[in-house]
Design a protein around this motif. Sequence first.
Motif, short mmCIF file in Angstrom:
data_model
loop_
_atom_site.label_atom_id
_atom_site.label_comp_id
_atom_site.label_asym_id
_atom_site.label_seq_id
_atom_site.Cartn_x
_atom_site.Cartn_y
_atom_site.Cartn_z
N MET A 25 0.83 -1.21 0.00
CA MET A 25 0.00 0.00 0.00
C MET A 25 0.87 1.26 0.00
N ARG A 26 2.00 1.22 0.71
CA ARG A 26 2.90 2.37 0.72
C ARG A 26 3.57 2.52 -0.64
N GLU A 27 3.98 1.41 -1.21
CA GLU A 27 4.63 1.42 -2.52
C GLU A 27 3.72 2.01 -3.59
N LYS A 28 2.44 1.74 -3.50
CA LYS A 28 1.48 2.24 -4.48
C LYS A 28 0.90 3.59 -4.08
N ASN A 29 1.46 4.20 -3.06
CA ASN A 29 1.05 5.52 -2.55
C ASN A 29 -0.40 5.55 -2.08
N LEU A 30 -0.89 4.40 -1.60
CA LEU A 30 -2.22 4.38 -0.98
C LEU A 30 -2.11 4.81 0.48
N LEU A 31 -0.93 4.66 1.03
CA LEU A 31 -0.62 5.13 2.38
C LEU A 31 0.60 6.03 2.28
N SER A 32 0.57 7.11 3.01
CA SER A 32 1.74 7.98 3.06
C SER A 32 2.58 7.61 4.28
N ARG A 33 3.78 8.15 4.35
CA ARG A 33 4.61 7.93 5.53
C ARG A 33 3.91 8.47 6.77
N ALA A 34 3.22 9.59 6.60
CA ALA A 34 2.47 10.17 7.72
C ALA A 34 1.37 9.22 8.19
N ASP A 35 0.71 8.54 7.26
CA ASP A 35 -0.32 7.56 7.62
C ASP A 35 0.28 6.43 8.46
N GLU A 37 2.99 6.57 10.28
CA GLU A 37 3.35 7.12 11.58
C GLU A 37 2.12 7.23 12.48
N GLU A 38 1.00 7.66 11.91
CA GLU A 38 -0.23 7.76 12.69
C GLU A 38 -0.69 6.38 13.15
N LEU A 39 -0.59 5.39 12.27
CA LEU A 39 -0.95 4.03 12.63
C LEU A 39 -0.07 3.52 13.78
N CYS A 40 1.22 3.80 13.71
CA CYS A 40 2.13 3.41 14.80
C CYS A 40 1.69 4.02 16.12
N ASP A 41 1.35 5.31 16.09
CA ASP A 41 0.91 5.99 17.31
C ASP A 41 -0.39 5.40 17.85
#
Length: 87
Positions: A25-35, A37-41
């Motif tokens: 999903m990150r590779e296909k830009n469906l999730l951003s790095r910020a997303d 980070e938010e999920l981690c939090d």
Amino acid sequence: MYLDGVAPARSDEAMVILQTLLCLMREKNLLSRADIEELCDRVAMRAAQAERDPLPCCPAAATSAATQMAQIGGYIGRQYGGKHRRS
């Protein structure tokens, strides 16, 4: 038959699938790095409040999930880059 003669735990199989899905999903830009980070939090927050969580879970499992999510987030951040979340 498994290579080492031991069947993998269901959680290990699920973890491999979820890690791969997050990377894809990150590779296909469906999730951003910020997303990520938010999920981690959010996972860390659930772990910190496991006993009061409205969706019951084992506190040890929640803590383990937070650790795993932090590792996944770190890997994805290094591998795919992107902008951090704004504070």
